[in-house]
Design a protein around this motif. Structure first.
Motif, PDB file in Angstrom:
ATOM      1  N   SER A 115       2.976   0.132   9.298  1.00 13.39           N
ATOM      2  CA  SER A 115       3.802   1.326   9.106  1.00 13.39           C
ATOM      3  C   SER A 115       5.229   0.964   8.705  1.00 13.39           C
ATOM      4  CB  SER A 115       3.818   2.158  10.394  1.00 13.39           C
ATOM      5  OG  SER A 115       4.768   3.189  10.318  1.00 13.39           O
ATOM      6  N   ALA A 116       5.837   0.025   9.433  1.00 13.29           N
ATOM      7  CA  ALA A 116       7.225  -0.351   9.153  1.00 13.29           C
ATOM      8  C   ALA A 116       7.370  -0.966   7.768  1.00 13.29           C
ATOM      9  CB  ALA A 116       7.739  -1.323  10.218  1.00 13.29           C
ATOM     10  N   GLY A 117       6.314  -1.630   7.275  1.00 18.43           N
ATOM     11  CA  GLY A 117       6.367  -2.227   5.959  1.00 18.43           C
ATOM     12  C   GLY A 117       6.619  -1.218   4.857  1.00 18.43           C
ATOM     13  N   GLY A 118       6.045  -0.038   4.996  1.00 16.61           N
ATOM     14  CA  GLY A 118       6.263   0.999   3.995  1.00 16.61           C
ATOM     15  C   GLY A 118       7.432   1.906   4.281  1.00 16.61           C
ATOM     16  N   GLU A 119       7.910   1.909   5.513  1.00 13.73           N
ATOM     17  CA  GLU A 119       8.953   2.855   5.927  1.00 13.73           C
ATOM     18  C   GLU A 119      10.320   2.524   5.356  1.00 13.73           C
ATOM     19  OE1 GLU A 119      11.452   5.585   7.816  1.00 13.73           O
ATOM     20  OE2 GLU A 119       9.274   5.648   7.663  1.00 13.73           O
ATOM     21  N   ILE A 120      10.803   1.322   5.588  1.00 18.33           N
ATOM     22  CA  ILE A 120      12.215   1.033   5.311  1.00 18.33           C
ATOM     23  C   ILE A 120      12.512   1.056   3.824  1.00 18.33           C
ATOM     24  CG2 ILE A 120      14.019  -0.717   5.511  1.00 18.33           C
ATOM     25  CD1 ILE A 120      12.956  -1.431   8.207  1.00 18.33           C
ATOM     26  N   GLY A 121      11.651   0.416   3.025  1.00 16.69           N
ATOM     27  CA  GLY A 121      11.889   0.417   1.583  1.00 16.69           C
ATOM     28  C   GLY A 121      11.854   1.818   1.001  1.00 16.69           C
ATOM     29  N   THR A 122      10.850   2.604   1.381  1.00 13.44           N
ATOM     30  CA  THR A 122      10.714   3.960   0.843  1.00 13.44           C
ATOM     31  C   THR A 122      11.846   4.859   1.316  1.00 13.44           C
ATOM     32  OG1 THR A 122       8.305   3.672   0.865  1.00 13.44           O
ATOM     33  CG2 THR A 122       9.142   5.905   0.600  1.00 13.44           C
ATOM     34  N   ALA A 123      12.219   4.748   2.594  1.00 20.29           N
ATOM     35  CA  ALA A 123      13.318   5.563   3.109  1.00 20.29           C
ATOM     36  C   ALA A 123      14.633   5.200   2.423  1.00 20.29           C
ATOM     37  CB  ALA A 123      13.445   5.374   4.620  1.00 20.29           C
ATOM     38  N   SER A 124      14.855   3.911   2.179  1.00 19.18           N
ATOM     39  CA  SER A 124      16.077   3.482   1.502  1.00 19.18           C
ATOM     40  C   SER A 124      16.132   4.027   0.078  1.00 19.18           C
ATOM     41  CB  SER A 124      16.154   1.952   1.473  1.00 19.18           C
ATOM     42  OG  SER A 124      16.167   1.421   2.777  1.00 19.18           O
ATOM     43  N   VAL A 125      14.992   3.993  -0.607  1.00 20.51           N
ATOM     44  CA  VAL A 125      14.934   4.515  -1.972  1.00 20.51           C
ATOM     45  C   VAL A 125      15.234   6.004  -1.998  1.00 20.51           C
ATOM     46  CG1 VAL A 125      13.337   5.032  -3.860  1.00 20.51           C
ATOM     47  CG2 VAL A 125      13.436   2.730  -2.902  1.00 20.51           C
ATOM     48  N   LEU A 126      14.671   6.747  -1.061  1.00 24.56           N
ATOM     49  CA  LEU A 126      14.932   8.189  -1.031  1.00 24.56           C
ATOM     50  C   LEU A 126      16.408   8.469  -0.746  1.00 24.56           C
ATOM     51  CD1 LEU A 126      12.573  10.896   0.277  1.00 24.56           C
ATOM     52  CD2 LEU A 126      14.981  11.074   0.827  1.00 24.56           C
ATOM     53  N   LEU A 127      17.016   7.679   0.136  1.00 18.65           N
ATOM     54  CA  LEU A 127      18.442   7.841   0.404  1.00 18.65           C
ATOM     55  C   LEU A 127      19.263   7.596  -0.857  1.00 18.65           C
ATOM     56  CD1 LEU A 127      18.783   6.028   3.854  1.00 18.65           C
ATOM     57  CD2 LEU A 127      19.327   8.426   3.404  1.00 18.65           C
ATOM     58  N   VAL A 149       0.829  -1.209   0.000  1.00 21.47           N
ATOM     59  CA  VAL A 149       0.000   0.000   0.000  1.00 21.47           C
ATOM     60  C   VAL A 149       0.865   1.261   0.000  1.00 21.47           C
ATOM     61  CG1 VAL A 149      -1.724   1.321   1.289  1.00 21.47           C
ATOM     62  CG2 VAL A 149      -1.930  -1.169   1.120  1.00 21.47           C
ATOM     63  N   ILE A 150       1.789   1.340   0.952  1.00 19.28           N
ATOM     64  CA  ILE A 150       2.599   2.553   1.095  1.00 19.28           C
ATOM     65  C   ILE A 150       3.667   2.631   0.014  1.00 19.28           C
ATOM     66  CG2 ILE A 150       4.101   3.854   2.655  1.00 19.28           C
ATOM     67  CD1 ILE A 150       2.598   2.591   4.986  1.00 19.28           C
ATOM     68  N   GLY A 151       4.225   1.470  -0.393  1.00 19.81           N
ATOM     69  CA  GLY A 151       5.211   1.473  -1.476  1.00 19.81           C
ATOM     70  C   GLY A 151       4.608   1.955  -2.780  1.00 19.81           C
ATOM     71  N   SER A 178      10.245  -2.216  -1.081  1.00 16.85           N
ATOM     72  CA  SER A 178       9.414  -2.370   0.118  1.00 16.85           C
ATOM     73  C   SER A 178       8.829  -3.766   0.225  1.00 16.85           C
ATOM     74  CB  SER A 178       8.281  -1.328   0.111  1.00 16.85           C
ATOM     75  OG  SER A 178       8.785  -0.018   0.166  1.00 16.85           O
ATOM     76  N   VAL A 179       8.309  -4.285  -0.894  1.00 19.50           N
ATOM     77  CA  VAL A 179       7.689  -5.610  -0.864  1.00 19.50           C
ATOM     78  C   VAL A 179       8.724  -6.696  -0.590  1.00 19.50           C
ATOM     79  CG1 VAL A 179       6.531  -7.341  -2.295  1.00 19.50           C
ATOM     80  CG2 VAL A 179       5.726  -4.979  -2.305  1.00 19.50           C
ATOM     81  N   SER A 180       9.868  -6.650  -1.279  1.00 25.24           N
ATOM     82  CA  SER A 180      10.887  -7.687  -1.071  1.00 25.24           C
ATOM     83  C   SER A 180      11.447  -7.620   0.345  1.00 25.24           C
ATOM     84  CB  SER A 180      12.005  -7.554  -2.100  1.00 25.24           C
ATOM     85  OG  SER A 180      12.607  -6.275  -2.059  1.00 25.24           O
ATOM     86  N   TYR A 181      11.679  -6.419   0.849  1.00 22.05           N
ATOM     87  CA  TYR A 181      12.196  -6.279   2.218  1.00 22.05           C
ATOM     88  C   TYR A 181      11.172  -6.792   3.228  1.00 22.05           C
ATOM     89  CZ  TYR A 181      14.258  -4.265   6.412  1.00 22.05           C
ATOM     90  OH  TYR A 181      14.791  -4.104   7.668  1.00 22.05           O
ATOM     91  N   LEU A 183       2.011   3.926  -2.994  1.00 25.19           N
ATOM     92  CA  LEU A 183       1.770   5.361  -2.783  1.00 25.19           C
ATOM     93  C   LEU A 183       3.044   6.160  -3.037  1.00 25.19           C
ATOM     94  CD1 LEU A 183      -0.047   7.695  -1.649  1.00 25.19           C
ATOM     95  CD2 LEU A 183       0.886   7.123   0.608  1.00 25.19           C
ATOM     96  N   ALA A 184       4.184   5.627  -2.597  1.00 25.11           N
ATOM     97  CA  ALA A 184       5.458   6.328  -2.783  1.00 25.11           C
ATOM     98  C   ALA A 184       5.834   6.437  -4.250  1.00 25.11           C
ATOM     99  CB  ALA A 184       6.567   5.612  -2.010  1.00 25.11           C
ATOM    100  N   ASP A 185       5.491   5.410  -5.049  1.00 26.57           N
ATOM    101  CA  ASP A 185       5.806   5.442  -6.482  1.00 26.57           C
ATOM    102  C   ASP A 185       4.833   6.310  -7.272  1.00 26.57           C
ATOM    103  OD1 ASP A 185       8.121   3.908  -6.521  1.00 26.57           O
ATOM    104  OD2 ASP A 185       7.035   2.010  -6.677  1.00 26.57           O
ATOM    105  N   ARG A 186       3.664   6.582  -6.712  1.00 24.80           N
ATOM    106  CA  ARG A 186       2.670   7.387  -7.436  1.00 24.80           C
ATOM    107  C   ARG A 186       2.607   8.823  -6.935  1.00 24.80           C
ATOM    108  NH1 ARG A 186      -2.990   4.480  -7.891  1.00 24.80           N
ATOM    109  NH2 ARG A 186      -3.225   6.161  -9.409  1.00 24.80           N
ATOM    110  N   LYS A 187       2.589   9.012  -5.614  1.00 25.77           N
ATOM    111  CA  LYS A 187       2.398  10.341  -5.044  1.00 25.77           C
ATOM    112  C   LYS A 187       3.682  10.970  -4.507  1.00 25.77           C
ATOM    113  CE  LYS A 187      -2.060  10.187  -5.716  1.00 25.77           C
ATOM    114  NZ  LYS A 187      -2.696  11.058  -6.736  1.00 25.77           N
ATOM    115  N   GLY A 188       4.730  10.176  -4.380  1.00 27.23           N
ATOM    116  CA  GLY A 188       5.988  10.727  -3.895  1.00 27.23           C
ATOM    117  C   GLY A 188       6.467  10.058  -2.628  1.00 27.23           C
ATOM    118  N   ARG A 189       7.792  10.093  -2.436  1.00 28.91           N
ATOM    119  CA  ARG A 189       8.395   9.458  -1.257  1.00 28.91           C
ATOM    120  C   ARG A 189       8.012  10.194   0.032  1.00 28.91           C
ATOM    121  NH1 ARG A 189       9.154   6.246  -5.512  1.00 28.91           N
ATOM    122  NH2 ARG A 189      11.189   6.390  -6.539  1.00 28.91           N
ATOM    123  N   LYS A 190       7.924  11.497  -0.045  1.00 32.64           N
ATOM    124  CA  LYS A 190       7.681  12.316   1.153  1.00 32.64           C
ATOM    125  C   LYS A 190       6.300  12.040   1.748  1.00 32.64           C
ATOM    126  CE  LYS A 190       8.394  17.125   2.576  1.00 32.64           C
ATOM    127  NZ  LYS A 190       8.814  18.456   2.087  1.00 32.64           N
TER     128      LYS A 190
END
Length: 438
Positions: A141-153, A86-88, A382-385, A90-97
């Motif tokens: 929450s954690a499911g969407g956090e780490i993958g998206t944060a890593s991508v932004l980094l 869900v959050i991953g 996000s999904v693989s992690y 969202l990050a690819d469509r609406k943005g990482r932030k």
């Protein structure tokens, strides 16, 4: 004149690749701090699993009570893949932030439910249900956090410094675990056992509620690295199929790659206090001190090793060793732990177990993200992690406790790590290496 313009254009293109996409240092600080706050809230449960077991999962034997508590810990991981999808997306469509702001709000809610959940003695099964709902919310929450944060980094820096930048994702988890274990060590030192079991265990969760205002402020300062395409005019275009949304092959391989790393992290850092207390009969304070050493290794060594990997453009060559070494050393290390009572010797053993994973963390995440194209990167990562952590890491404490009890062997957790390492080595062989992919 044409040649001059071509040379200028090529030079500008090269500079565009080499320069950070958007405020690299600001993005690193914002992501690392936000990720550390999130991971602190999610993992503090593991350091107090023994105490929480007595408050919410009463049973005839301490082992059965702990198994139920660790099951609740693992339940939080079942929501990680859902949150990742869900959050991953969202990050690819609406943005990482936008995605990372949502994860902060959800983690705050989950932590509040755990902090204020009444014990089994106070409210019966209702308190336990409230605790489990809190864990489910944290897991989403954690499911969407780490993958998206890593991508932004990764997207905020140049290809030549990706490993160092992405390594802060692992380092931030180390700092989160270090703070959590440090608070556990402090509370176990200044509070009596009855006070710690009655109300002291809630203090770390109440501290974790700071994630709300602090985390939102941090995320407001983050840059956005996803370029939004201009709206198209004309007839509607057919929706893309799943192959344009996620790379299924690389997602499956990346999930298998997670086995060794995530089993090692959850066994050596988050499960280690419970293992030392219940199986090897270490005092609570000594167990927390050893967990602090393991977390400090992850926090300090990961960025240093990330810079080394960038300098030598290392991915697979480095990861083969960092995956194989824990597998080779797991059984001897657990044997030594079960045959020593010296605190400093135990600290050294655990530090050596954690070391290979710390060295490979930056190259590991960089290689996984370079396996996905940018429009699929946040979702694929996000999904693989999340599936990797759920399948292999989240239930590591439960599986290790069950194996130790069923086999009546304190070395049993090493067998689980051996199986995870074999899976990761096969997936590492098959996973593509796209070093420097833009």
């Amino acid at each position: 004149m044409t040649t001059l313009h071509s040379d200028t254009r090529l030079a500008n293109d090269a500079m565009a690749v080499e320069q950070p996409a958007v405020g690299s240092r600001r993005a690193t600080v914002a992501c690392a701090l936000g990720n550390a706050l999130e991971m602190y809230d999610f993992t503090i449960y593991s350091f107090f699993a023994v105490v929480i077991a007595k408050n919410f999962f009463p049973a005839q034997s301490p082992v059965a009570s702990l198994l139920m508590s660790l099951t609740a810990f693992g339940v939080g991981f079942l929501m990680r893949p859902v949150g990742a999808m869900v959050i991953g997306r969202l990050a690819d469509r609406k943005g990482r932030k936008a995605a990372l702001t949502l994860t902060i709000l959800l983690m705050t809610l989950g932590t509040a439910l755990i902090a204020f959940a009444p014990s089994y003695q106070q409210a019966g099964v209702y308190g336990t249900v409230m605790l489990v709902i809190g864990r489910l919310t944290q897991g989403f929450s954690a499911g969407g956090e780490i993958g998206t944060a890593s991508v932004l980094l990764m997207e905020s820096t140049t290809p030549r410094s990706r490993c160092a930048s992405v390594s802060w994702q692992a380092a931030s988890q180390g700092y989160a675990a270090l703070v959590g274990a440090g608070i556990g060590l402090l509370l176990s030192s200044i509070l009596s056992t009855p006070d710690l079991e009655d109300w002291g265990w809630r203090v770390p969760f109440l501290i974790g509620l700071l994630i709300g205002p602090v985390g939102l402020y941090i995320r407001r300062c983050m840059p956005e690295t996803l370029e939004q395409p201009a709206p198209k005019r004309g007839p509607a275009v057919a929706k893309p199929d799943w192959r344009s949304v996620i790379d299924l092959r690389n997602t499956v391989l990346a999930t298998g790659l997670m086995a060794s790393a995530t089993i090692g992290m959850y066994l050596f850092i988050f499960y280690m206090p419970s293992y030392l207390i219940t199986t090897l009969h270490y005092p609570q304070r000594s167990a927390m001190a050893i967990a602090c050493v393991a977390a400090a290794c992850l926090a300090v060594i990961s960025p240093i090793a990330g810079r080394y990997a960038d300098r030598h453009r290392l991915r697979k060559k480095l990861l083969v060793w960092t995956v194989a070494l824990p597998v080779i050393s797991a059984w001897p290390a657990f044997w030594l732990l079960s045959h020593t009572t010296d605190l400093y010797a135990a600290m050294l053993i655990v530090a050596l177990l954690v070391l290979p994973g710390c060295v490979g963390s930056g190259a590991f995440f960089a290689m996984i993200m370079e396996g996905f194209a940018k429009p699929q990167r946040a979702l694929g990562t996000s999904v693989s992690y999340s599936f990797g952590v759920t399948l292999f890491g989240g239930f590591s404490p439960l599986i290790a406790t069950w194996l130790t009890s069923a086999l009546d062997d304190p070395l049993a957790p090493a067998f689980y790590l051996l199986a995870g390492g074999a899976i990761s080595l096969v997936c590492l062989k098959l996973f593509p290496e796209n070093t420097g992919r833009t």
